[in-house]
Design a protein around this motif. Structure first.
Motif, short mmCIF file in Angstrom:
data_model
loop_
_atom_site.label_atom_id
_atom_site.label_comp_id
_atom_site.label_asym_id
_atom_site.label_seq_id
_atom_site.Cartn_x
_atom_site.Cartn_y
_atom_site.Cartn_z
N LYS A 46 0.95 -1.40 0.07
CA LYS A 46 -0.12 0.06 0.12
C LYS A 46 0.93 1.11 0.19
O LYS A 46 0.56 2.03 -0.68
CB LYS A 46 -1.02 -0.01 1.18
CG LYS A 46 -1.78 1.19 1.47
CD LYS A 46 -2.84 1.07 2.39
CE LYS A 46 -1.81 1.70 3.75
NZ LYS A 46 -2.84 1.91 4.75
N SER A 68 -1.03 8.19 -8.95
CA SER A 68 -2.02 8.67 -7.73
C SER A 68 -1.19 9.19 -6.98
O SER A 68 0.24 8.90 -6.63
CB SER A 68 -2.64 7.34 -7.54
OG SER A 68 -1.97 6.41 -6.79
N VAL A 82 -1.21 10.26 -2.50
CA VAL A 82 -1.43 9.90 -1.20
C VAL A 82 -1.12 11.03 -0.34
O VAL A 82 -0.13 11.47 -0.33
CB VAL A 82 -0.98 8.56 -0.55
CG1 VAL A 82 -1.27 8.35 0.73
CG2 VAL A 82 -1.37 7.30 -1.56
N THR A 85 -11.14 15.69 4.15
CA THR A 85 -11.33 15.93 2.76
C THR A 85 -11.06 17.53 2.54
O THR A 85 -10.32 17.87 1.48
CB THR A 85 -12.69 15.93 2.32
OG1 THR A 85 -13.27 14.31 2.48
CG2 THR A 85 -13.08 16.14 1.04
N LYS A 98 -7.28 10.80 -8.63
CA LYS A 98 -6.23 10.09 -8.26
C LYS A 98 -5.61 10.37 -6.79
O LYS A 98 -4.68 9.96 -6.68
CB LYS A 98 -5.20 10.27 -9.48
CG LYS A 98 -5.42 9.80 -10.62
CD LYS A 98 -4.14 10.20 -11.68
CE LYS A 98 -4.47 9.23 -13.07
NZ LYS A 98 -3.31 9.22 -13.68
N SER A 129 -6.22 9.98 -2.64
CA SER A 129 -6.55 9.20 -1.53
C SER A 129 -5.82 9.86 -0.36
O SER A 129 -4.80 10.76 -0.58
CB SER A 129 -6.06 7.74 -1.68
OG SER A 129 -4.84 7.37 -1.79
N THR A 130 -6.34 9.54 0.74
CA THR A 130 -5.81 10.02 2.13
C THR A 130 -5.15 9.17 2.90
O THR A 130 -5.76 7.86 2.73
CB THR A 130 -6.71 10.73 2.85
OG1 THR A 130 -7.85 10.02 3.02
CG2 THR A 130 -7.36 12.18 2.00
N GLU A 131 -4.40 9.37 3.55
CA GLU A 131 -3.90 8.60 4.83
C GLU A 131 -3.93 8.95 6.16
O GLU A 131 -3.41 10.19 6.36
CB GLU A 131 -2.35 8.02 4.42
CG GLU A 131 -1.94 7.06 5.32
CD GLU A 131 -0.27 6.67 4.65
OE1 GLU A 131 0.70 7.16 5.33
OE2 GLU A 131 -0.38 6.01 3.78
#
Length: 139
Positions: free
Chosen positions: A35, A52, A54, A68, A84, A86-88
């Protein structure tokens, strides 16, 4: 059933709740290494081989859109395609290990975005400059 006093109930609940709150990090258990594959530009941005992005966020999501909103601020600075992104979620342990690079991690009311927006934008802008510099050097 045992005769359980209110005091014993509170003590036992605290012990059990504290154990659950600590949690465990098992990186190999669920393929976390796969990941996280990619290039870390800075503490906020990780770019994966498929282009993408992160975005790491050090605030909690409590229904007010903090994760967000902060991710959008970074994506805007980077000029990312939102599809594209995403968050962590950053953990307290990660923050301590990196000398509190993400600052304090409290979230309450509008404080999550209000307090973080300046340094989150700066993190996104710094990542953009670093990526542009790397591209210029490669050209």
């Amino acid at each position: 059933m045992k005769n359980l006093s209110r005091r014993k109930f509170i003590v036992h609940s605290g012990v059990i709740g504290g154990g659950l709150a600590l949690g465990f990090n098992l990186p190999l258990a669920f393929g976390a290494d796969a990941k996280n594959a990619g290039t870390e530009v800075n503490a906020w941005v990780l770019v994966k081989p498929d282009s993408s992005c992160v975005i790491r966020v050090a605030r909690s999501e409590m229904g007010q859109g903090t994760i967000t909103g902060l991710a959008q601020l970074v994506a805007e600075e980077l000029g990312c395609d939102w599809k594209k992104v995403s968050t962590e979620q950053v953990t307290a342990g990660q923050n301590l290990a990196r000398q509190r690079v993400w600052g304090e991690m409290g979230t309450g009311g509008s404080r999550g975005i209000r307090v973080s927006q300046d340094y989150v934008r700066r993190g996104g802008a710094a990542a953009r400059i670093m990526l542009l510099q790397a591209a210029a050097e490669q050209w």
